[in-house]
Design a protein around this motif. Structure first.
Motif, short mmCIF file in Angstrom:
data_model
loop_
_atom_site.label_atom_id
_atom_site.label_comp_id
_atom_site.label_asym_id
_atom_site.label_seq_id
_atom_site.Cartn_x
_atom_site.Cartn_y
_atom_site.Cartn_z
N ASN A 69 48.46 -6.28 32.10
CA ASN A 69 48.78 -6.18 30.22
C ASN A 69 49.47 -4.92 29.66
O ASN A 69 48.45 -4.29 28.92
CB ASN A 69 46.63 -6.43 29.93
CG ASN A 69 46.36 -7.28 30.54
OD1 ASN A 69 46.97 -8.68 30.87
ND2 ASN A 69 45.24 -7.61 31.27
N ILE A 70 50.17 -5.09 29.92
CA ILE A 70 51.37 -3.96 29.87
C ILE A 70 52.32 -3.84 28.60
O ILE A 70 52.95 -5.34 28.44
CB ILE A 70 52.06 -3.33 30.83
CG1 ILE A 70 50.97 -2.58 31.89
CG2 ILE A 70 52.98 -2.47 30.19
CD1 ILE A 70 50.06 -1.10 31.85
N LYS A 71 51.90 -3.22 27.52
CA LYS A 71 53.09 -3.23 26.31
C LYS A 71 54.37 -3.49 26.65
O LYS A 71 55.23 -2.26 27.29
CB LYS A 71 52.58 -2.59 25.10
CG LYS A 71 53.36 -2.48 23.48
CD LYS A 71 52.64 -1.99 22.80
CE LYS A 71 53.30 -2.19 21.20
NZ LYS A 71 52.76 -1.72 20.33
N LYS A 73 57.86 -2.45 24.94
CA LYS A 73 59.02 -2.76 23.28
C LYS A 73 60.56 -2.83 23.90
O LYS A 73 60.78 -2.46 25.52
CB LYS A 73 59.22 -1.17 23.02
CG LYS A 73 57.65 -1.05 22.64
CD LYS A 73 57.38 0.49 21.86
CE LYS A 73 56.20 1.17 21.97
NZ LYS A 73 55.77 2.39 20.92
N ASP A 87 60.96 -6.22 19.42
CA ASP A 87 59.50 -6.09 19.19
C ASP A 87 59.66 -6.02 20.59
O ASP A 87 59.50 -4.76 21.51
CB ASP A 87 59.80 -8.25 19.02
CG ASP A 87 59.49 -8.68 18.41
OD1 ASP A 87 57.70 -7.85 18.45
OD2 ASP A 87 58.87 -10.00 18.36
N SER A 88 58.04 -6.43 20.89
CA SER A 88 57.30 -5.94 22.11
C SER A 88 56.41 -6.90 22.64
O SER A 88 56.38 -8.52 21.55
CB SER A 88 56.46 -4.96 21.59
OG SER A 88 55.18 -5.01 21.11
N LEU A 89 55.94 -7.23 23.46
CA LEU A 89 54.87 -8.15 23.95
C LEU A 89 54.22 -7.44 24.48
O LEU A 89 54.18 -6.09 25.66
CB LEU A 89 55.81 -8.96 24.69
CG LEU A 89 56.92 -9.02 26.01
CD1 LEU A 89 55.97 -8.72 27.25
CD2 LEU A 89 58.05 -9.98 26.07
N ILE A 90 53.08 -8.12 25.08
CA ILE A 90 52.05 -7.83 26.70
C ILE A 90 52.04 -8.86 27.58
O ILE A 90 52.79 -9.92 27.88
CB ILE A 90 50.68 -8.10 26.14
CG1 ILE A 90 50.42 -7.39 24.88
CG2 ILE A 90 49.84 -8.03 27.19
CD1 ILE A 90 50.79 -6.00 24.68
N SER A 91 52.10 -7.71 29.06
CA SER A 91 52.89 -8.74 30.23
C SER A 91 51.72 -9.66 30.98
O SER A 91 50.61 -8.92 30.10
CB SER A 91 53.68 -7.85 31.23
OG SER A 91 51.86 -6.67 31.92
N ILE A 115 58.68 1.62 27.71
CA ILE A 115 57.26 1.23 28.23
C ILE A 115 56.44 2.61 28.72
O ILE A 115 57.19 3.82 28.83
CB ILE A 115 57.19 0.38 29.53
CG1 ILE A 115 57.53 -1.19 29.62
CG2 ILE A 115 55.51 0.68 30.45
CD1 ILE A 115 58.16 -1.91 30.64
N HIS A 117 53.42 4.78 29.50
CA HIS A 117 52.29 4.62 30.61
C HIS A 117 51.36 7.05 30.78
O HIS A 117 52.24 7.24 31.55
CB HIS A 117 52.28 3.71 32.01
CG HIS A 117 51.11 3.60 33.34
ND1 HIS A 117 50.12 2.92 32.98
CD2 HIS A 117 51.38 4.75 34.51
CE1 HIS A 117 49.60 3.29 33.85
NE2 HIS A 117 50.58 3.80 34.45
#
Length: 436
Positions: A69-71, A73, A87-91, A115, A117
């Motif tokens: 659940n990592i964003k 970009k 854009d971006s997504l959540i793994s 990313i 972290h």
């Protein structure tokens, strides 16, 4: 998706406002990051036909362990230009997939992933090639291109070479004599400096000329290659001695030579690189004064700025028998004026008031136009992820060469060279020179 944006502009991308791992100066291979995105494309070789769809996949890991659940970009667009998609997504279970679209003409489509972290941002790049062998240069060829340079070389040779050699006892070995050398170039009293390595054993040897990558720095000399039975000459291009303290080079880089890449570029007779290109030919003249040189077998090699100077020297001096040019800079400089990546030093990425004069002047300095003059076998290598000398410009140059040529792609590399590229160059050059 990016394909829709590209189609909207009817085959044009989008009108935008507009370095030494071995032998030559370039960035060293970067250290591995703690966090990796593990980027890959749905074509293993990263090469697509125009119109084919690209999918980018990845797995987020931190120190080898999957992160959930990592964003993620991402930015997607033609390399070096303003991205068309941000854009971006959540793994999911660490994995992610990005539909990147396509391109409607030959070129390179780049995805940049970022990313964050534990308070630190990580960045990875992956680049898809679309029909790269069909990429044509944007730069024009002046009708008097070779006449201009032949006259400049003739005039430069009216200045006495006045070669000087100083033995560097602390650098020399049981096998090699190492010298600091210099010779006159461009104007009386103006000199080019270099480091020359010559085997001590009696005999006559082939030679390898190595012009430098960009910047202001010491020239160390290539003792390793010389030990294998070659004369090696590395030069600096700025006419400054090579025995200064490191701080002096840093000071010059931030003052006297801060803008050397664009100095005088609006006039073909005043551009900084006129002195440099002529100095490379004079370096070959210098090699021919050495009694240890076999008088025939000579190659040129370099990377980045040195890759461009390798092309230039080979085109201007027919005494060179082979060349190996890696990621040549100064290639297809006008690309940005045609809505695609242009070559280092990217002077047309931001268009100035004197653009037209610079365009006409720099046609005489663009590596593409020198590549068209090459008549001897060459090895060429670069990576698809290069953000300094973009692969669009590399293929513009490579596709312009009509002489025998070999291309070694290391697609994952940026502006650095891996061990396989290093070994390929070394083996290729030495085998060629030893055959004669």
């Amino acid at each position: 998706m990016i394909s829709n944006h590209l189609l909207k502009f009817n085959g044009r991308y989008l009108l935008l406002s507009i370095f030494c791992f071995f032998f030559f100066k370039a960035q060293s291979q970067p250290k591995p990051q703690d966090l990796t995105a593990g980027l890959s494309l749905n074509h293993d070789n990263w090469v697509y036909n125009v119109g084919e769809k690209v999918t980018i996949s990845g797995t987020v890991k931190y120190k080898g362990q999957i992160l959930n659940n990592i964003k993620v970009k991402y930015e997607i667009g033609p390399e070096m230009l303003t991205p068309l998609v941000v854009d971006s997504l959540i793994s999911s279970n660490g994995n992610f997939s990005i539909p990147a679209g396509t391109m409607k003409q030959p070129g390179f489509l780049r995805c940049i992933v970022k990313i964050e972290h534990e308070g630190k941002q990580y960045r990875e790049v992956i680049t898809a090639a679309f029909d790269p062998n069909k990429i044509a240069p944007t730069v024009n060829m002046p009708s008097d291109f070779m006449d201009f340079w032949q006259k400049a070389i003739k005039d430069n040779r009216e200045i006495p070479l006045d070669p000087k050699m100083t033995l560097l006892k602390d650098r020399s070995t049981e096998e090699l004599n190492v010298y600091e050398i210099s010779f006159q170039n461009y104007k009386p009293g103006s000199r080019i400096y270099g480091i020359l390595c010559v085997p001590k054993a009696p005999g006559r040897y082939p030679a390898i000329f190595n012009p430098p990558g960009a910047g202001i720095h010491k020239i160390q000399g290539d003792l390793t290659t010389a030990k294998n039975g070659f004369i090696t000459l590395q030069i600096g291009i700025h006419g400054i001695p090579l025995n200064m303290e490191p701080e002096e080079y840093k000071k010059l880089a931030n003052t006297t030579f801060k803008r050397y890449r664009v100095e005088g570029m609006e006039n073909k007779d005043t551009y900084y690189f006129k002195r440099v290109y002529l100095g490379c030919v004079r370096a070959i003249d210098f090699i021919y004064t050495l009694p240890e040189f076999d008088g025939e077998n000579i190659a040129a090699t370099g990377g980045s700025q040195g890759g461009a100077l390798t092309l230039v020297t080979t085109a201007l001096d027919n005494r060179i028998k082979y060349l190996a040019a890696y990621a040549p800079a100064l290639s297809d400089l006008t690309g940005y004026l045609f809505d695609r990546a242009g070559g280092w030093p990217h002077m047309f990425k931001s268009i100035g008031s004197n653009k037209d004069r610079a365009v006409k002047s720099l046609q005489y300095y663009d590596a593409v136009n020198f590549a068209k003059q090459i008549k001897v076998p060459g090895l060429y290598s670069f990576g698809y992820n290069d953000e300094t000398t973009p692969p669009t410009t590399m293929f513009s140059t490579y596709n312009s060469i009509t002489a025998p040529k070999e291309l070694y792609i290391a697609k994952e590399t940026g502006h650095w060279y891996n061990r396989a590229q290093t070994k390929k160059r070394t083996d290729w050059l030495q085998n060629k020179l030893r055959k004669n």
